[in-house]
Write a protein that holds these residues in place. Structure first.
Motif, short mmCIF file in Angstrom:
data_model
loop_
_atom_site.label_atom_id
_atom_site.label_comp_id
_atom_site.label_asym_id
_atom_site.label_seq_id
_atom_site.Cartn_x
_atom_site.Cartn_y
_atom_site.Cartn_z
N VAL A 111 -46.45 54.70 -13.71
CA VAL A 111 -46.98 53.15 -12.87
C VAL A 111 -46.19 53.31 -11.85
O VAL A 111 -44.70 53.45 -11.25
CB VAL A 111 -46.65 52.47 -13.96
N VAL A 112 -46.97 53.54 -10.18
CA VAL A 112 -46.44 52.89 -9.18
C VAL A 112 -45.68 52.31 -9.28
O VAL A 112 -45.85 50.65 -9.31
CB VAL A 112 -47.89 52.22 -8.36
N GLY A 113 -44.43 51.83 -8.56
CA GLY A 113 -43.82 51.02 -8.32
C GLY A 113 -42.57 50.76 -9.27
O GLY A 113 -41.68 49.78 -8.77
N MET A 114 -42.49 51.26 -10.35
CA MET A 114 -41.82 51.53 -11.84
C MET A 114 -40.55 52.88 -11.41
O MET A 114 -41.01 53.42 -10.68
CB MET A 114 -42.28 51.71 -12.58
N THR A 115 -39.33 52.65 -12.13
CA THR A 115 -38.95 53.08 -12.39
C THR A 115 -39.28 54.21 -13.01
O THR A 115 -40.01 53.67 -14.11
CB THR A 115 -36.98 52.95 -13.07
N GLU A 116 -38.47 55.50 -13.35
CA GLU A 116 -39.58 56.61 -14.17
C GLU A 116 -39.24 55.85 -15.57
O GLU A 116 -39.99 56.25 -16.58
CB GLU A 116 -38.69 57.49 -14.49
N ALA A 117 -37.76 55.34 -16.23
CA ALA A 117 -38.11 54.78 -17.71
C ALA A 117 -38.76 53.84 -17.72
O ALA A 117 -38.99 53.61 -18.65
CB ALA A 117 -36.93 54.74 -18.15
N GLU A 118 -38.84 52.53 -17.04
CA GLU A 118 -39.47 51.83 -17.31
C GLU A 118 -41.23 52.11 -17.27
O GLU A 118 -42.21 51.62 -18.13
CB GLU A 118 -39.71 50.51 -16.21
N SER A 119 -41.29 52.97 -16.57
CA SER A 119 -43.12 53.84 -16.19
C SER A 119 -42.72 54.75 -17.79
O SER A 119 -43.84 54.26 -18.29
CB SER A 119 -43.21 54.64 -15.75
N ALA A 120 -41.98 55.43 -17.71
CA ALA A 120 -42.14 55.90 -19.38
C ALA A 120 -42.42 55.27 -20.62
O ALA A 120 -43.10 54.75 -21.78
CB ALA A 120 -41.31 57.05 -19.62
N ALA A 121 -41.63 53.93 -20.56
CA ALA A 121 -41.91 52.52 -21.25
C ALA A 121 -43.48 52.08 -21.65
O ALA A 121 -43.65 51.71 -23.06
CB ALA A 121 -41.01 51.66 -21.74
N LEU A 122 -43.74 51.24 -20.68
CA LEU A 122 -45.06 51.20 -20.45
C LEU A 122 -46.31 51.46 -21.06
O LEU A 122 -47.18 51.62 -21.64
CB LEU A 122 -45.28 50.65 -19.09
N LEU A 123 -47.03 52.83 -20.54
CA LEU A 123 -47.20 54.29 -20.33
C LEU A 123 -46.85 54.12 -22.13
O LEU A 123 -48.43 54.75 -23.17
CB LEU A 123 -47.21 55.38 -19.48
N GLY A 124 -45.78 55.12 -22.77
CA GLY A 124 -45.55 55.26 -23.93
C GLY A 124 -46.33 54.33 -24.88
O GLY A 124 -46.53 54.92 -25.94
N PHE A 125 -46.00 52.59 -24.29
CA PHE A 125 -46.69 51.18 -25.42
C PHE A 125 -47.90 51.54 -25.57
O PHE A 125 -48.61 51.43 -26.51
CB PHE A 125 -45.19 50.80 -25.07
N LEU A 126 -48.44 51.63 -24.02
CA LEU A 126 -50.12 51.81 -24.90
C LEU A 126 -50.85 52.42 -24.52
O LEU A 126 -51.13 52.60 -24.97
CB LEU A 126 -50.41 51.72 -22.59
N THR A 127 -49.81 54.12 -24.72
CA THR A 127 -50.97 55.30 -25.18
C THR A 127 -50.74 54.67 -26.88
O THR A 127 -52.19 55.03 -27.58
CB THR A 127 -49.68 56.42 -24.94
#
Length: 308
Positions: free
Chosen positions: A223-239
């Motif tokens: 996710v553009v503009g997020m930290t790696e951990a934040e991005s992984a958490a959000l995309l993981g949740f949505l997936t």
């Protein structure tokens, strides 16, 4: 981007030239009454297209056709695509592609995705015909990423509207092509031609105005503009969120079956439980529009009763 929205899909479903039988609660319908191999009248095609917008993936049983006929049918939705890999190799005309799984080629599409999101203008419609159906297994599944978006809480929808995700063909797709060809020579060509692109995490459908989670598990990177951990958490949740049976339908293939789906409102996956049995399908896609999110388009949930 200006929109030309289809008539309300919330109205009662009614057709004059086709019959539509739903196969799932969230998406999917079988079309009868017309033969897609023939010259569909403007009225017949308009109703088939309306059914596609409403049900997101539609099926015709036992309609074997040639590759040329498949491309001709695809052209009713627009310009048939030149597959990006083929374009890198010098192709200048659209064509179909054959996907064959057998004992020497393990199925590679058993993950939720929509096609080639790593290009700036991904396809809008895909057509897949069964050429060789395995004696068991090998189904294809689709999930409604509009229904999945609608099922999120209002707070989550507000948080993700307007976010962008970086999509890339590297490393997953490039690695797969290198392994298949036995050479990494294609990788720098693919990387140069298609270095990656940002797309909205929530896209506005240009015909229905509905919002969909624009996900592709094998191509989305961060996710553009997020930290790696934040991005992984959000995309993981949505997936994980879209991987729920309530959003999905499943098709068991017979030879000659044809599936047509809206790439803008669905994800799909080829179930790999037929291995090592032979499964062969022929695919083509239709050029689309660059994905966008337009907050000025009123939110049009697919099923208002499902909104939390």
């Amino acid at each position: 981007m200006s929109l030309t929205l289809a008539p309300s899909l919330d109205a009662e479903e009614s057709y004059e030239t086709i019959e539509v039988t739903r196969i799932g609660g969230a998406l999917g319908a079988v079309i009868t009454g017309v033969d897609p191999r023939g010259e569909l009248s403007d009225r017949e095609f308009a109703e088939v297209h309306q059914a596609l917008l409403r049900h997101e993936v539609i099926f015709f049983r036992n309609v074997p056709m040639s590759a040329d006929a498949q491309l001709e049918l695809a052209s009713r939705w627009g310009q048939p695509s030149i597959y990006p890999l083929s374009a890198v190799l010098g192709a200048t005309e659209p064509s179909t592609s054959v996907i064959r799984d057998d004992a020497d080629s393990f199925p590679a599409t058993d993950n939720w995705h929509t096609d080639v999101t790593w290009i700036e203008v991904p396809p809008k419609v895909a057509l897949l015909q069964s050429v060789v159906a395995p004696p068991y297994g090998g189904d294809t599944m689709w999930c409604s990423i509009t229904s999945a978006y609608d099922a999120l809480s209002a707070s989550m929808r507000a948080m993700i509207d307007g976010l962008e995700v970086h999509h890339s063909n590297y490393p997953q797709f490039c690695r797969g092509m290198a392994e298949k060809s036995g050479s990494w020579d294609l990788v720098p060509l693919l990387r140069e031609a298609y270095p990656g692109v940002n797309h909205p995490l929530v896209r506005t459908h240009p015909e229905t105005g509905r919002r969909a989670l624009y996900l592709a598990t094998n191509f989305q990177q961060y996710v553009v503009g997020m930290t790696e951990a934040e991005s992984a958490a959000l995309l993981g949740f949505l997936t994980d969120h879209i991987d729920q049976p309530r959003f999905a339908c499943r098709w068991s293939w017979s030879e000659g079956d044809l599936a047509i789906w809206d790439e803008r409102s669905t994800n799909h996956r080829g179930v790999s439980d037929h291995f090592p049995q032979v499964r062969e399908v022929r695919r083509c896609t239709v050029d689309g529009d660059r994905p966008f999110f337009d907050p000025s388009v009123p939110y049009r949930p697919k099923n208002a009763a499902a909104i939390p």
